[in-house]
Scaffold this active site. Structure first.
Site, PDB file in Angstrom:
ATOM      1  N   GLN A   1      -5.197  25.763  -5.766  1.00 29.31           N
ATOM      2  CA  GLN A   1      -4.599  24.891  -4.759  1.00 29.31           C
ATOM      3  C   GLN A   1      -3.157  24.510  -5.101  1.00 29.31           C
ATOM      4  O   GLN A   1      -2.556  23.691  -4.417  1.00 29.31           O
ATOM      5  CB  GLN A   1      -5.464  23.654  -4.512  1.00 29.31           C
ATOM      6  CG  GLN A   1      -5.546  22.673  -5.666  1.00 29.31           C
ATOM      7  CD  GLN A   1      -6.559  21.571  -5.388  1.00 29.31           C
ATOM      8  OE1 GLN A   1      -7.766  21.792  -5.437  1.00 29.31           O
ATOM      9  NE2 GLN A   1      -6.078  20.370  -5.077  1.00 29.31           N
TER      10      GLN A   1
ATOM     11  N   GLN B   1      -9.379   8.465   1.364  1.00 28.66           N
ATOM     12  CA  GLN B   1      -8.583   8.490   2.600  1.00 28.66           C
ATOM     13  C   GLN B   1      -7.112   8.826   2.323  1.00 28.66           C
ATOM     14  O   GLN B   1      -6.400   9.282   3.187  1.00 28.66           O
ATOM     15  CB  GLN B   1      -8.723   7.144   3.320  1.00 28.66           C
ATOM     16  CG  GLN B   1      -7.870   6.980   4.566  1.00 28.66           C
ATOM     17  CD  GLN B   1      -8.161   8.044   5.625  1.00 28.66           C
ATOM     18  OE1 GLN B   1      -9.304   8.492   5.776  1.00 28.66           O
ATOM     19  NE2 GLN B   1      -7.135   8.456   6.343  1.00 28.66           N
TER      20      GLN B   1
ATOM     21  N   GLN C   1      -6.826  16.481   3.699  1.00 25.08           N
ATOM     22  CA  GLN C   1      -7.906  17.080   2.904  1.00 25.08           C
ATOM     23  C   GLN C   1      -9.268  16.589   3.389  1.00 25.08           C
ATOM     24  O   GLN C   1     -10.195  17.378   3.588  1.00 25.08           O
ATOM     25  CB  GLN C   1      -7.709  16.718   1.435  1.00 25.08           C
ATOM     26  CG  GLN C   1      -8.885  17.034   0.542  1.00 25.08           C
ATOM     27  CD  GLN C   1      -8.573  16.812  -0.924  1.00 25.08           C
ATOM     28  OE1 GLN C   1      -7.902  17.619  -1.537  1.00 25.08           O
ATOM     29  NE2 GLN C   1      -9.058  15.740  -1.505  1.00 25.08           N
TER      30      GLN C   1
ATOM     31  N   LEU D   1      -2.354   4.493  -4.948  1.00 25.68           N
ATOM     32  CA  LEU D   1      -2.549   5.027  -6.300  1.00 25.68           C
ATOM     33  C   LEU D   1      -2.680   6.542  -6.221  1.00 25.68           C
ATOM     34  O   LEU D   1      -3.322   7.079  -5.320  1.00 25.68           O
ATOM     35  CB  LEU D   1      -3.792   4.415  -6.944  1.00 25.68           C
ATOM     36  CG  LEU D   1      -3.777   2.904  -7.136  1.00 25.68           C
ATOM     37  CD1 LEU D   1      -4.875   2.487  -8.104  1.00 25.68           C
ATOM     38  CD2 LEU D   1      -2.427   2.399  -7.670  1.00 25.68           C
TER      39      LEU D   1
ATOM     40  N   ARG E   1      -0.127  11.352  -9.553  1.00 24.12           N
ATOM     41  CA  ARG E   1       1.277  11.776  -9.682  1.00 24.12           C
ATOM     42  C   ARG E   1       2.235  10.590  -9.833  1.00 24.12           C
ATOM     43  O   ARG E   1       3.408  10.796 -10.142  1.00 24.12           O
ATOM     44  CB  ARG E   1       1.682  12.641  -8.499  1.00 24.12           C
ATOM     45  CG  ARG E   1       0.974  14.003  -8.517  1.00 24.12           C
ATOM     46  CD  ARG E   1       1.495  14.958  -7.467  1.00 24.12           C
ATOM     47  NE  ARG E   1       1.012  16.313  -7.674  1.00 24.12           N
ATOM     48  CZ  ARG E   1      -0.024  16.865  -7.026  1.00 24.12           C
ATOM     49  NH1 ARG E   1      -0.680  16.171  -6.123  1.00 24.12           N
ATOM     50  NH2 ARG E   1      -0.405  18.099  -7.290  1.00 24.12           N
TER      51      ARG E   1
ATOM     52  N   GLY F   1      -8.348   4.435  -7.769  1.00 25.94           N
ATOM     53  CA  GLY F   1      -8.790   5.101  -6.538  1.00 25.94           C
ATOM     54  C   GLY F   1     -10.043   5.926  -6.796  1.00 25.94           C
ATOM     55  O   GLY F   1     -11.037   5.833  -6.061  1.00 25.94           O
ATOM     56  N   HIS F   2     -10.004   6.729  -7.872  1.00 25.17           N
ATOM     57  CA  HIS F   2     -11.196   7.518  -8.218  1.00 25.17           C
ATOM     58  C   HIS F   2     -12.346   6.597  -8.580  1.00 25.17           C
ATOM     59  O   HIS F   2     -13.495   6.846  -8.220  1.00 25.17           O
ATOM     60  CB  HIS F   2     -10.907   8.408  -9.434  1.00 25.17           C
ATOM     61  CG  HIS F   2      -9.844   9.425  -9.220  1.00 25.17           C
ATOM     62  ND1 HIS F   2      -8.618   9.350  -9.817  1.00 25.17           N
ATOM     63  CD2 HIS F   2      -9.824  10.554  -8.465  1.00 25.17           C
ATOM     64  CE1 HIS F   2      -7.886  10.396  -9.468  1.00 25.17           C
ATOM     65  NE2 HIS F   2      -8.584  11.136  -8.633  1.00 25.17           N
TER      66      HIS F   2
HETATM   67  O1  PAF Z   1      -8.346  15.565  -4.255  1.00 31.83           O
HETATM   68  C1  PAF Z   1      -8.445  16.252  -5.297  1.00 31.83           C
HETATM   69  O2  PAF Z   1      -8.357  15.759  -6.424  1.00 31.83           O
HETATM   70  C2  PAF Z   1      -8.677  17.753  -5.176  1.00 31.83           C
HETATM   71  O3  PAF Z   1      -7.969  18.289  -4.116  1.00 31.83           O
HETATM   72  C3  PAF Z   1     -10.169  18.134  -5.109  1.00 31.83           C
HETATM   73  C4  PAF Z   1     -10.839  17.578  -3.867  1.00 31.83           C
HETATM   74  C5  PAF Z   1     -10.888  17.636  -6.346  1.00 31.83           C
HETATM   75  C6  PAF Z   1     -10.320  19.665  -5.060  1.00 31.83           C
HETATM   76  O4  PAF Z   1      -9.762  20.266  -6.192  1.00 31.83           O
END
Ligand code: PAF
Length: 285
Positions: free
Chosen positions: A61, A148, A153, A184, A187, A36-37
């Site tokens: 967070q 998405q 977020q 994906l 976690r 995904g990243h």
């Molecule tokens: O989606 C994430 O991995 C986090 O919430 C982010 C956007 C990097 C902010 O810490």
């Protein structure tokens, strides 16, 4: 590829790139990078941006009983993925670098932070919005990429950028899924083999919702009821935090399904909390 650990050094690298006429693309992450990243990074690299990936497990967070300490931090693997995908700079700050002297200034995106995950993770979106505002000010990208999969977020960050006039574009990229539909997520690695199998109930519930909407079902309650039944069939399910049928931009609940609808779920599989969603256009059958 350069690894920058301080705000000063990442800024210097970005200023030099901008001086060479480059556009800056930022992919904010908490590391534990997966496909995904990689898709977000590829989107920036393919657009021809000077691409900066931030890897920072943002403490503000996470709630006091959440997984901050056990959150995976495989930095070597992350750096390899970044190198292989053509990233220019990886920004890996410490918490001290980002929150030096403590923080009394927070970014709160009201209303949109309250429903859905906001109900179960108080303060989460305040932490996300604040760290993203900081990263945008530190890196000053032309464009930033979000997935998405984290629909709430993405909507909150878009709204923050509009409300606070940040001079950048937010690009939201499609969710990347395993062959069986599971979205994906960093976690997913907490799941046992059986839990991993059962976790497909989340995507199956969303796919059923899409079918229902395409078949003309208009009542969110009917859709959510059917989804809950599918989720509850999974043996490892320990709870459903929410099933929401909302406007994808404002996150306001819909009384009657029409136009673009965001169907979002948060469910617990064993002790792991997973989220997923689909956007369905009810006007397109
Ligand atoms: O989606 C994430 O991995 C986090 O919430 C982010 C956007 C990097 C902010 O810490």
């Amino acid at each position: 590829m350069k690894v920058a650990r301080t705000i000063k050094s990442v800024r210097q690298l970005v200023i030099a790139a901008r001086g060479n006429g480059e556009k800056i693309g930022l992919v904010p992450t908490m590391g534990a990078l997966h496909e995904g990243h990689r898709s977000l990074i590829m989107r920036s690299v393919k657009a021809g941006n000077f691409t900066v990936v931030s890897v920072f497990v943002n403490p503000t967070q996470f709630g006091p009983r959440e997984d901050f300490n056990k959150y995976p931090r495989p930095i070597r693997d992350d750096l390899k993925i970044c190198r292989d995908t053509g990233v220019n700079v990886v920004f890996v700050p410490t918490a001290k670098e980002i929150y030096s002297g403590g923080t009394v200034t927070w970014v709160e995106v009201e209303k949109m932070s309250k429903p859905m995950c906001g109900q179960f993770r108080p303060g989460h979106f305040r932490g996300v919005a604040t760290v993203c505002a900081k990263l945008f000010n530190i890196v000053q990208p032309d464009v930033a990429y979000f997935g998405q999969k984290d629909a709430q977020q993405a909507a909150i960050i878009k709204r923050m950028v509009a409300d606070l006039n940040f001079p950048l574009k937010i690009v939201v990229c499609p969710t990347v899924r395993a062959a069986d539909g599971l979205a994906l997520s960093s976690r997913n690695r907490y799941l046992s083999t059986q839990q991993r199998r059962d976790a497909t109930c989340i995507y199956r519930s969303l796919a059923a919702a899409r079918e229902m909407i395409k078949a003309g079902v208009k009542a969110p309650k009917t859709i959510a009821g059917r989804m809950r039944k599918i989720l509850e069939k999974a043996g490892s399910l320990t709870g459903v935090d929410y099933i929401s049928v909302v406007n994808p931009d404002t996150l306001e609940e819909m009384k009657h399904v029409e136009g673009k609808v965001l169907i979002a779920v948060a469910a617990r599989i064993g002790s792991t909390r997973l989220i997923d969603n689909l956007i369905v256009d009810a006007d397109r059958r």
